[in-house]
Design a protein around this motif. Structure first.
Motif, PDB file in Angstrom:
ATOM      1  N   GLY A  64     -19.122   0.836  71.770  1.00  0.00           N
ATOM      2  CA  GLY A  64     -18.123   0.296  70.845  1.00  0.00           C
ATOM      3  C   GLY A  64     -18.274   1.005  69.495  1.00  0.00           C
ATOM      4  N   CYS A 515     -19.156  -9.741  78.371  1.00  0.00           N
ATOM      5  CA  CYS A 515     -19.490  -8.929  76.921  1.00  0.00           C
ATOM      6  C   CYS A 515     -18.129  -8.019  76.709  1.00  0.00           C
ATOM      7  N   ALA A 516     -17.559  -7.602  77.716  1.00  0.00           N
ATOM      8  CA  ALA A 516     -16.280  -6.909  77.290  1.00  0.00           C
ATOM      9  C   ALA A 516     -15.085  -7.691  76.574  1.00  0.00           C
ATOM     10  N   ASP A 519     -16.397  -8.531  73.113  1.00  0.00           N
ATOM     11  CA  ASP A 519     -16.910  -7.437  72.236  1.00  0.00           C
ATOM     12  C   ASP A 519     -18.251  -7.606  71.877  1.00  0.00           C
TER      13      ASP A 519
END
Length: 719
Positions: A64, A515-516, A519
Motif C-alpha cells: 500500500g 485486510c484488502a 486497507d
C-alpha cells in the motif's frame, strides 16, 4: 569432545522427517556433522522456515502507499508522515511460556523489542494477547501469575509502556497457553536499517550479551507438539535480562547514528545460525564465523551449542571496517560485548570454525532458500448450523454472567502490573479499547489494538478470520484513528492434520479479504503451529495486531461518558447469538455459526465514527457480549449508571458486527444521527448514561454492586 553419530533416531530428535534428511544429504553431498545437522534443524523447522504456511502467507495483501517495508524483515514499517515511520510486529512465545512462564513471557517481550529496534526504531509501545486454560485447571493459576509477572518484569525494567492487549480463558488452552507479544517503535523514514549483508570481506560483529547454553534448540522445540516429556524441554527456554537489553537498545541506536552499520540482525530463534544465514542469504553472500572469538559465559561450549544457543540480548552486524574503533568505543561505553567473529565471503558458503577445526561447511543459500515448502492437505471446515433457539434469561442476570466471568471481567489485576505511563506519552492506556501513544514532539498520535475471537474461528474460520481484522478496524476507529496496517500472529494446532490445516487456510482467506477491503495490509507477523498436547489442539487463534494514526488530538475519541449522555447505537442489529459470549458464559454452550462480517458496512460505520469525533464523548465497538456488555463497560469506565431502553435478548446480547456504541449529549446526538442518515448507516438511541443504577428494560441493580462484581471476578477466578 567426540560428536555423536548421525542416526535416524538423532535425525528424528531434531524434528526432521526422513525425506527432509534425504534432501540435506543431496545438498551437502555427504553425511552432515552433528553441528551441521543442528544448523539444518534450526533453519528448516516450522518456526524459522514457515514450511507449512508460506504458500498461504503469500496470498495476504502486504502493500500500500503507506507501506515502507512489508513482511520479510525483522518488523514491518509504515509511513506516518513528516518523515516518520512506525515499526511494529507481533510474535509468539507460546511453547517457552508454557514450560517456564516467567522467562518464556519475559524473553518474548525482549525478542519483539529487539525486532523493532534492530530496524533503527526506538520502542514506544507494547501489547500482549494471552490465552490460558480454564481457571480451575491445576496449571492455570501458575501460568497466569508467571506470564503476567514476566511481561511486567521485562517491559517495566526496559522502559516501554504496555498500552493494551487481551486475556482469555478456555479449556482448549489447558495444554498450551498462548503468549503473543507486540511492540512498536518510531524511526525516521530515511534512517531504516535492514538485515541484508553487502560487500565482500566485511567484518561480521557480535554485539550485546555473552552466549550461554540457555535456549539451545528452542526453535526446534517451538515446532513440536507437547507430550508427557514436557519437563525435559525446560532447558530450551531462554533467560532474559531487561537491563542489558536497555543498554543494547541505546548502544545500537548510537551505533546506527555513527554510520558504522552496513546491516544488522537480531539474534532470536536459532541464535547465531539464523541471524548469520539470513544476513548472508539476503545479501547473496557467504559467511565465515570463528567461534573462538564469540564471547561466552560458560566453559567448554561446543560448536553445536554455540550455533543453536538462544541466549538473549544479542545482535549480529556487518560493519564498515573503517568505523571499527568508533563502534567498539560505543559498546565499551555501554559495557557490552563487541567482537569481530567473522567476515562476509563471496562464495555461497556457511563456514564455522572452532579450535582450528571446521565444524560446519555448508552451502549457505539452501539453508534458507531450499527449506521444504509444503502444500499440506486440508479439508474445508464443515458449515456450522445456524443458531435459531430463543434464549430466555433476565437481562441483568445475563450481564452478571458476563461480567462475573474472567473472560469479560475487568483485567485491572493484569494491566496494573504493567507500566503503561513510562516515557510520558501515553494518552490512553489499557482497560477500554485501543491504547493511544503520542508521537513525541508532534500533534500526531498512534493507536494500537490486538483482536481475535477464537470461538468464531473454530465455528467458521473464514468469517472468524474476517472478524478479527474487522474488530481491530473498529477498535482503532472507536478512538478516532485511521487504520494503517496490521501484523498477524497465527496460532494453530498440528498442520499435518487436514482439519487443522483447513482452519488455517480458510482463516487466512478471511484475513486477506478483510485486510484488502479495510486497507489494513499485513506488514509483519508470525506463525505458531503445533500448539497441541497429547493430540488436543488449541482453538484456532489468528491474533491481529493493528496500528492506526490520529492526525491531531482534537480528532481523538478517548473521553468518558457523562451523566445525562445519550447512548447511541451505530450499525444494524439482527440479534446474532450463535457462538456468542452470552451463550457460552450463561448457558455453557458453544453452538451455531460465527456472525457474518459485511466489510462494506464496516467501512461505512468506521468512516462515520472517525468523521464524527467532534460529536462523541466516548465510544466503543460492539463485539463479545453485544450491546449490553459494551454499554456496561462505557458506564463502568465513567463510574456512572446506565439505562438501556431495550429488553429483548437478541438485541441486547447479539454479536452482529459493524456496530459501535457512543455516548454524547442531546445536541451532538442529533448531529450524529443526521450524519449517520447521510452515510446510510443505521442509528438508534438506545438509552441514557447517568444515575446510580444499571437498568436494562425492567431489570435494575445498583451500579456499585455490578461494578464490584466486574472489578473482582478476575482475581476471584485465578487467585
Amino acid at each position: 569432545m567426540q560428536e555423536p553419530e548421525i542416526t535416524p533416531e538423532l535425525v528424528e530428535a531434531h524434528g526432521l522427517k526422513p525425506d527432509e534428511y534425504d534432501r540435506i544429504l543431496k545438498i551437502v553431498g555427504r553425511t552432515p556433522s552433528f553441528t551441521e545437522l543442528g544448523i539444518f534443524s534450526a533453519m528448516w523447522n516450522e518456526h524459522c522456515s514457515y514450511k507449512s504456511s508460506k504458500k498461504w502467507l503469500r496470498t495476504l495483501p502486504t502493500e500500500g502507499p503507506q507501506v515502507i517495508c512489508g513482511p520479510g524483515e525483522n518488523a514491518g514499517i509504515v509511513d506516518i508522515g513528516d518523515g516518520q515511520a512506525v515499526v511494529f510486529k507481533m510474535e509468539s512465545h507460546n511453547h517457552p511460556s508454557y514450560i517456564e512462564p516467567y522467562q518464556g513471557a519475559a524473553t518474548g517481550v525482549g525478542g519483539i523489542l529487539r525486532d523493532v529496534f534492530t530496524m533503527g526504531a526506538r520502542p514506544i509501545a507494547a501489547m500482549n494477547s494471552l490465552s490460558f486454560g480454564e481457571p480451575a485447571h491445576p496449571k492455570t493459576r501458575r501460568l497466569v501469575a508467571g506470564v503476567v509477572e514476566g511481561i511486567g518484569g521485562y517491559g517495566n525494567a526496559f522502559g516501554v509502556p504496555t498500552v493494551g492487549g487481551e486475556v482469555r480463558f478456555h479449556p482448549a488452552y489447558n495444554g498450551n497457553c498462548l503468549v503473543n507479544a507486540f511492540a512498536a517503535g518510531l524511526a525516521d523514514a530515511d534512517k531504516i536499517f535492514y538485515s541484508a549483508a553487502s560487500g565482500v570481506g566485511m567484518p561480521v560483529v557480535y554485539l550485546g550479551a555473552k552466549t550461554g547454553r540457555d535456549g539451545v534448540g528452542g526453535a526446534t522445540m517451538a515446532s513440536a507438539e507437547f507430550d508427557d516429556t514436557i519437563e525435559e524441554k525446560r532447558p530450551t527456554v531462554q533467560v532474559g535480562d531487561p537491563f542489558t537489553e536497555k543498554r543494547l537498545l541505546e548502544a545500537c541506536l548510537e551505533l546506527m547514528a555513527s554510520g558504522a552499520v552496513i546491516s544488522i540482525q537480531d539474534m532470536g530463534a536459532a541464535g547465531l545460525t539464523c541471524s548469520a544465514v539470513e544476513m548472508g542469504d539476503k545479501g547473496g553472500l557467504g559467511i565465515r564465523l570463528d567461534l573462538d572469538r564469540v564471547p561466552v559465559r560458560e566453559t567448554a561450549m561446543t560448536a553445536y551449542e554455540m550455533m543453536l544457543s538462544e541466549s538473549q540480548e544479542r545482535m549480529l552486524m556487518v560493519l564498515k571496517p573503517e568505523k571499527e574503533a568508533e563502534a567498539r568505543a560505543i559498546f565499551d561505553k555501554w559495557d557490552l560485548d563487541f567482537a569481530i567473529v567473522g567476515e562476509t565471503i563471496a562464495e555461497d558458503r556457511f563456514l564455522i570454525l572452532q579450535g582450528n577445526e571446521v565444524k560446519a561447511d555448508l552451502p549457505l543459500s539452501p539453508l534458507s532458500g531450499e527449506a521444504p515448502e509444503y502444500d499440506r492437505p486440508h479439508v474445508a471446515p464443515a458449515p456450522a448450523a445456524a443458531f435459531e433457539e430463543a434464549l430466555e434469561i433476565d437481562p441483568l442476570e445475563g450481564l452478571r454472567a458476563l461480567i462475573g466471568s474472567p473472560n469479560y471481567a475487568s483485567k485491572r489485576w493484569v494491566f496494573e502490573q504493567y507500566d503503561s505511563m513510562v516515557l510520558a506519552d501515553t494518552a490512553e492506556g489499557p482497560g477500554l479499547g485501543a491504547g493511544i501513544v503520542r508521537v513525541h514532539g508532534t500533534d500526531k498520535l498512534l493507536a494500537f489494538t490486538s483482536d481475535v475471537t477464537p470461538r468464531y474461528v473454530r465455528a467458521n474460520p473464514f468469517e472468524g478470520g474476517k472478524q478479527a481484522v474487522a474488530e481491530a478496524y473498529r477498535n482503532l476507529s472507536a478512538v478516532g484513528a485511521r487504520p494503517l496496517a496490521s501484523t498477524d500472529n497465527l496460532n494453530f494446532g498440528n498442520p499435518e492434520k487436514p482439519e487443522i490445516m483447513g482452519q488455517f487456510v480458510h482463516a487466512i482467506k478471511g484475513i486477506g479479504e478483510a485486510c484488502a477491503a479495510l486497507d489494513m495490509p499485513i506488514v509483519s507477523g508470525n506463525v505458531s503451529l503445533y500448539n497441541e498436547t497429547d493430540g488436543q489442539a488449541i482453538l484456532p487463534t489468528p491474533t491481529i495486531g493493528a496500528v492506526g494514526l490520529i492526525a491531531s488530538a482534537d480528532q481523538m475519541i478517548a473521553g468518558r461518558a457523562r451523566d445525562g449522555d445519550h447512548a447511541i447505537l451505530i450499525g444494524a442489529t439482527a440479534g446474532h447469538l450463535g457462538q456468542s459470549a452470552l451463550l457460552a458464559e450463561a448457558f455453557g454452550r458453544e453452538e451455531g455459526d460465527a456472525p457474518p462480517v459485511d466489510l462494506d458496512a464496516e467501512l461505512r460505520a468506521g468512516e462515520l465514527i472517525r468523521a464524527s469525533a467532534a460529536y462523541i464523548h466516548a465510544a466503543t465497538d460492539l463485539s463479545d457480549g453485544g450491546l449490553a456488555l459494551a454499554a456496561f463497560e462505557l458506564a463502568a469506565a465513567a463510574g456512572i449508571g446506565l439505562r438501556l431502553d431495550v429488553s429483548d435478548i437478541p438485541t441486547l446480547f447479539g454479536e452482529d458486527q459493524a456496530r459501535y456504541l457512543v455516548a454524547t449529549d442531546f445536541d451532538c446526538a442529533e448531529a450524529l444521527m443526521a450524519a449517520a442518515g447521510r452515510a446510510g448507516v443505521p442509528v438508534t438511541n438506545v438509552g441514557r448514561f447517568g444515575g446510580e443504577t444499571i437498568a436494562i428494560g425492567r431489570s435494575e441493580a445498583p451500579a456499585s454492586e455490578l461494578f464490584a462484581l466486574h472489578g473482582s471476578a478476575f482475581e476471584a477466578a485465578v487467585g
